[in-house]
Design an enzyme around this catalytic site. Sequence first.
Site, mmCIF file in Angstrom:
data_model
loop_
_atom_site.group_PDB
_atom_site.id
_atom_site.type_symbol
_atom_site.label_atom_id
_atom_site.label_comp_id
_atom_site.label_asym_id
_atom_site.label_seq_id
_atom_site.Cartn_x
_atom_site.Cartn_y
_atom_site.Cartn_z
ATOM 1 N N HIS A 87 27.879 37.964 65.783
ATOM 2 C CA HIS A 87 28.485 39.043 65.001
ATOM 3 C C HIS A 87 27.643 39.379 63.767
ATOM 4 O O HIS A 87 27.596 40.535 63.347
ATOM 5 C CB HIS A 87 29.940 38.736 64.632
ATOM 6 C CG HIS A 87 30.145 37.623 63.677
ATOM 7 N ND1 HIS A 87 30.346 36.326 64.076
ATOM 8 C CD2 HIS A 87 30.213 37.612 62.322
ATOM 9 C CE1 HIS A 87 30.530 35.558 63.020
ATOM 10 N NE2 HIS A 87 30.452 36.314 61.931
ATOM 11 N N ALA A 104 45.835 50.934 67.668
ATOM 12 C CA ALA A 104 46.713 50.585 66.554
ATOM 13 C C ALA A 104 46.590 49.117 66.187
ATOM 14 O O ALA A 104 46.636 48.755 64.998
ATOM 15 C CB ALA A 104 48.163 50.932 66.906
ATOM 16 N N ASN A 105 46.426 48.256 67.178
ATOM 17 C CA ASN A 105 46.346 46.828 66.916
ATOM 18 C C ASN A 105 45.109 46.476 66.103
ATOM 19 O O ASN A 105 45.179 45.770 65.085
ATOM 20 C CB ASN A 105 46.344 46.060 68.237
ATOM 21 C CG ASN A 105 46.323 44.560 68.037
ATOM 22 O OD1 ASN A 105 47.151 44.005 67.335
ATOM 23 N ND2 ASN A 105 45.360 43.901 68.659
ATOM 24 N N ASN A 139 49.433 56.198 71.027
ATOM 25 C CA ASN A 139 50.584 57.028 71.342
ATOM 26 C C ASN A 139 51.091 57.733 70.083
ATOM 27 O O ASN A 139 50.964 57.221 68.976
ATOM 28 C CB ASN A 139 51.681 56.139 71.941
ATOM 29 C CG ASN A 139 52.986 56.881 72.129
ATOM 30 O OD1 ASN A 139 53.825 56.883 71.239
ATOM 31 N ND2 ASN A 139 53.152 57.499 73.278
ATOM 32 N N CYS A 172 50.318 58.675 78.687
ATOM 33 C CA CYS A 172 51.691 58.257 78.944
ATOM 34 C C CYS A 172 52.609 59.432 79.258
ATOM 35 O O CYS A 172 53.764 59.248 79.624
ATOM 36 C CB CYS A 172 52.234 57.486 77.741
ATOM 37 S SG CYS A 172 52.308 58.475 76.233
#
Length: 199
Positions: A87, A104-105, A139, A172
Amino acid sequence: MDSASNGIEKHILVACTGSVATIKLPVLLKTILESGDTLPWNIKLKVIVTKHAKHFYSSEDIPTEVSVYCDEDEWTTWTKRGDPVLHIELAKWADICVISPLDANTLAKLAQGLCDNLLTCVARAWDPKKPLLFCPAMNTQMWEHPATATHITTLKTWGYMEVPCIAKTLMCGDTGLGAMAEVPTIVDTIFEVLGVDTC
């Protein structure tokens, strides 16, 4: 100008999270490489994918000249003191990082300073003097959650640059804001930030 003639390279690090928008990764990479044919320097691409991002693309669709890294590579490339830390090496290598899509996470993780996978460790080790773009994708209900605006504002106060999401009918079936920006918009923004007009 023949970009291959001057030996100058620009290193672009693309990072993908567990959003269905990762299905656009092969197109994004190919568009960057094709756009690079007209630039005054050579493009070098590397990719980071999270565990769940791997669900949304096929490795056969990734250009052969592009290296793809995942969490497991962080540990297999290091065995003893003095070995390179992946990294850190990726953060140093890249001239620009583009998190596309940013779900979002991972948005929440970044805003809280968490670094529990290769992608978030690279972000935590990122030199703030270099550009980092992020392309939210989620979403509509998740986009409208109050935490989202707070997290995005946090990233922007650190100097990260948002490529805003757009409204459309999502995978979705819902219609509204939350879809990742279109690939040409993302690519144009990358090169604009790097200081090259591709038009």
